[in-house]
Design an enzyme around this catalytic site. Structure first.
Site, PDB file in Angstrom:
ATOM      1  N   ARG A   1      10.485  -8.266  -2.460  1.00 36.99           N
ATOM      2  CA  ARG A   1      10.957  -9.305  -3.711  1.00 36.99           C
ATOM      3  C   ARG A   1      10.169 -10.485  -3.398  1.00 36.99           C
ATOM      4  NH1 ARG A   1      16.976 -10.068  -3.008  1.00 36.99           N
ATOM      5  NH2 ARG A   1      16.564  -9.869  -0.782  1.00 36.99           N
TER       6      ARG A   1
ATOM      7  N   ASN B   1      16.974  -6.022  -5.563  1.00 33.72           N
ATOM      8  CA  ASN B   1      16.977  -4.939  -5.054  1.00 33.72           C
ATOM      9  C   ASN B   1      18.203  -4.230  -5.665  1.00 33.72           C
ATOM     10  OD1 ASN B   1      15.385  -5.111  -3.080  1.00 33.72           O
ATOM     11  ND2 ASN B   1      16.863  -6.182  -1.327  1.00 33.72           N
TER      12      ASN B   1
END
Length: 90
Positions: A18, A36
């Site tokens: 990320r 996520n």
């Protein structure tokens, strides 16, 4: 501007995916978010030019060191949303 939603499969959580996605998106001038998912995938929703989004997806197919991407599913994102930047959502 185009909108996409991509789901990245493989070993993509716990490897900085990320954070690196946000960094690449900001360098490319792409707006949106990355997060996520409970199933172990990473979701990317992004807005940009076709060229910007293709570059982001090219990067997502490799990911950062430590990631093992097995598949990236990308589709047009029909929900028209305004983003001020590119963020990491939890």
């Amino acid at each position: 501007m185009e909108h996409i939603r991509a789901v990245v499969h493989g070993v993509v959580q716990g490897v900085g995916f990320r954070y690196h996605t946000r960094q690449i998106a900001q360098q490319l001038g792409v707006k949106g978010f990355v997060r996520n998912q409970p199933d172990g995938t990473v979701e990317i929703v992004a807005v940009g030019t076709s060229e910007q989004l293709n570059s982001l997806l090219d990067w997502a197919n490799q990911g950062p060191v430590g990631a093992r991407v097995t598949q990236v599913e990308a589709e047009p994102h029909t929900e028209s949303t305004h983003f001020d930047g590119f963020t990491i959502e939890r």
